[in-house]
Design a protein around this motif. Structure first.
Motif, short mmCIF file in Angstrom:
data_model
loop_
_atom_site.label_atom_id
_atom_site.label_comp_id
_atom_site.label_asym_id
_atom_site.label_seq_id
_atom_site.Cartn_x
_atom_site.Cartn_y
_atom_site.Cartn_z
N VAL A 166 48.87 40.88 35.32
CA VAL A 166 47.17 40.73 35.71
C VAL A 166 46.92 39.47 36.03
CG1 VAL A 166 44.99 41.05 34.76
CG2 VAL A 166 46.53 42.88 34.40
N GLN A 167 47.23 38.46 35.10
CA GLN A 167 46.81 37.16 35.23
C GLN A 167 47.50 36.41 36.51
OE1 GLN A 167 48.16 34.19 32.10
NE2 GLN A 167 46.21 33.15 32.47
N ALA A 168 48.63 36.93 36.84
CA ALA A 168 49.42 36.34 38.09
C ALA A 168 48.51 36.81 39.34
CB ALA A 168 50.92 36.98 38.14
N ALA A 169 48.19 37.94 39.45
CA ALA A 169 47.40 38.90 40.44
C ALA A 169 46.27 37.79 40.51
CB ALA A 169 46.95 40.23 40.20
N CYS A 184 37.37 44.85 32.44
CA CYS A 184 38.13 45.94 32.10
C CYS A 184 37.88 46.41 30.64
CB CYS A 184 39.52 45.58 32.41
SG CYS A 184 40.54 46.84 31.87
N GLU A 185 37.84 47.47 30.51
CA GLU A 185 37.59 47.89 29.00
C GLU A 185 38.59 47.46 28.13
OE1 GLU A 185 35.91 48.98 26.41
OE2 GLU A 185 33.97 48.55 27.91
N LYS A 186 38.62 47.22 26.83
CA LYS A 186 39.60 47.03 26.02
C LYS A 186 40.42 48.14 25.72
CE LYS A 186 37.38 48.94 22.88
NZ LYS A 186 37.87 50.16 22.45
N PRO A 187 41.71 47.95 25.40
CA PRO A 187 42.82 46.84 25.64
C PRO A 187 42.62 46.76 27.03
CG PRO A 187 44.03 48.84 24.99
CD PRO A 187 42.57 49.42 24.86
N LEU A 188 43.03 45.32 27.40
CA LEU A 188 43.06 45.15 29.00
C LEU A 188 44.50 45.81 29.25
CD1 LEU A 188 42.29 43.48 31.43
CD2 LEU A 188 43.86 41.46 30.38
N THR A 214 43.55 47.28 37.30
CA THR A 214 43.09 45.96 37.47
C THR A 214 43.62 45.32 38.41
OG1 THR A 214 42.51 45.96 34.83
CG2 THR A 214 42.95 43.80 36.13
N ILE A 215 45.01 45.41 38.47
CA ILE A 215 45.88 44.76 39.66
C ILE A 215 45.48 45.29 40.96
CG2 ILE A 215 48.03 44.26 40.45
CD1 ILE A 215 49.17 44.47 37.57
#
Length: 437
Positions: free
Chosen positions: A218-221, A204-208, A192-193
């Motif tokens: 991930v959120q920062a990216a 992205c399929e769970k779990p993230l 994901t990153i």
């Protein structure tokens, strides 16, 4: 002309007034990394005056309306600046961008279709292929596998135009807007990153991820590169789920007291990665127990502050069966179970002081469903007109990318679900309750 800093997550949809001016130095790289982002403030994004070739090369569709009630966003690099050009210059740019996107209809902010790529040839891909082909705003362009031969065979079988012989090749494809990640659980965060850093949006399929720290990464990216990332809980977008949430919020059930849920099926393939290694995200709670956990949290609109779990482990150490309890604010309790050894079994039940709502097919609802509301010893059957199960998450991604809407499943939501699961697993290992601050 005023200089400042721009948060890259703010960039674009439909209008005529104002523009972003970018000096020649570094402009092309900014255009490449910002293509198809969404701006909530409103103005036209352009390259230096007269240089429209750069926008043609990158198919930019950066158009939006200047909002008189807001300050201009700020640039990350102080050498870049914001300015309001003449109407004539602004309108010319808007017309160019509209021509690039296609027919621009009134009320239709973006006619651009998003090109999707599948990162892996996993079985779950089949569920997404149908809605991608049915969507008017999305289309399936490519698939990637670890070898060219595998990618070629899969692309031929599924009639996908562009096979890539490595995951890196898919991420380097400039025509891909969105990547669907269906890799094994332990690879979700890494790829994901990487996808976000390559300028792609991600479903992205769970779990993230398998821990809260990786969700933070991930959120920062996503913030740094201005990209949309959403976890693929398909049931959350279905009209049945939205109807359940409406009933709960309406007060028909009275004060909520108890939520119960279950999701189980027999998984007998010994080589299945979900049975192999807890460190790789194997086990029933990561695969299916996450559903009733997510359901309870989303219905209540809050997270548990105390959890307790039990597990029955298999030969490899994964939980073959998991049973958990969660305590929420206002004395609301939730109980769930998940298993790879119990035959097909799934339901959700929401109990309040005035009634009970029963959902027989909560996680895989179909196009026509029924849920049951019991009050005063009388049961009412509520019919719900649904939709294809996976189309909701595909269209929600398009809303987020093209229109700037918030994804239905935020990264904060995903983080809370992951943290709840890891706390339940910790409880099952230690035999003690775990408190979540």
């Amino acid at each position: 002309m005023t200089a400042g800093f721009l948060d890259e997550q703010f960039v674009v949809t439909g209008g005529v007034m104002g523009q972003m001016a970018v000096p020649g130095d570094g402009a092309e790289s900014w255009v490449q990394t910002s293509a198809a982002s969404v701006c909530r403030y409103g103005m036209v994004i352009v390259s230096p005056p007269g240089d429209l070739d750069m926008w043609r090369r990158h198919s930019c569709s950066h158009v939006c309306r200047w909002r008189q009630d807001s300050s201009p966003p700020f640039w990350r690099d102080s050498s870049w600046a914001w300015s309001r050009p003449s109407s004539k210059q602004s309108i010319a740019v808007v017309h160019f961008v509209r021509d690039k996107i296609g027919n621009h209809k009134k009320g239709d902010h973006m006619a651009k279709k998003l090109n999707w790529g599948l990162l892996s040839t996993a079985r779950i891909n089949r569920a997404l292929i149908t809605p991608l082909r049915a969507s008017k705003r999305n289309q399936l362009l490519a698939v990637a596998s670890r070898t060219q031969a595998s990618a070629d065979a899969y692309a031929k079988e599924k009639k996908i135009p562009r096979p890539h012989g490595s995951y890196e090749a898919l991420l380097a494809d400039p025509e891909i807007d969105v990547v669907y990640i269906s890799l094994p659980n332990h690879l979700h965060a890494e790829w994901t990153i990487k996808a976000v850093e390559a300028g792609k949006h991600v479903l992205c399929e769970k779990p993230l991820t398998l821990n809260a720290d990786d969700v933070d990464a991930v959120q920062a990216a996503a913030r740094k590169h201005g990209r949309v990332v959403m976890e693929a809980f398909m049931y959350r977008h279905h009209p049945q789920t939205l109807k359940v949430q409406d009933i709960v919020r309406s007060g028909l059930l009275g004060t909520l007291k108890l939520i119960r849920g279950s999701f189980s099926f027999v998984l007998s393939r010994d080589e299945d990665i979900r049975l192999l290694d807890p460190a790789m995200g194997g086990g029933s709670i990561w695969d299916i127990g996450c559903y009733p956990i997510s359901y309870a949290r989303s219905v209540l609109g809050q997270d548990p502050f105390d959890v307790f779990g039990w597990q029955v482990t298999g030969p490899t150490g994964i939980d073959e069966t998991f049973v958990g309890q969660m305590k929420f604010a206002n004395d609301v309790l939730a109980q769930f179970d998940s298993s790879f050894t119990i035959p097909d079994h799934a339901f959700m039940e929401i109990v309040g002081s005035e009634g009970t709502l029963s959902i027989p097919r909560p996680f895989k609802p179909e196009e026509n469903e029924k849920i049951y509301l019991t009050r005063d010893d009388k049961t009412e059957t509520i019919k719900v007109k649904g939709q294809e199960l996976y189309i909701g998450e595909v269209e929600n991604m398009a809303d987020a990318i093209l229109l700037g809407h918030e994804p239905r499943i935020s990264l904060e939501d995903s983080r809370a679900n992951v943290r709840t699961i890891t706390s339940l697993l910790e409880s099952a290992r230690t035999g003690m309750p775990v408190q979540l601050s």
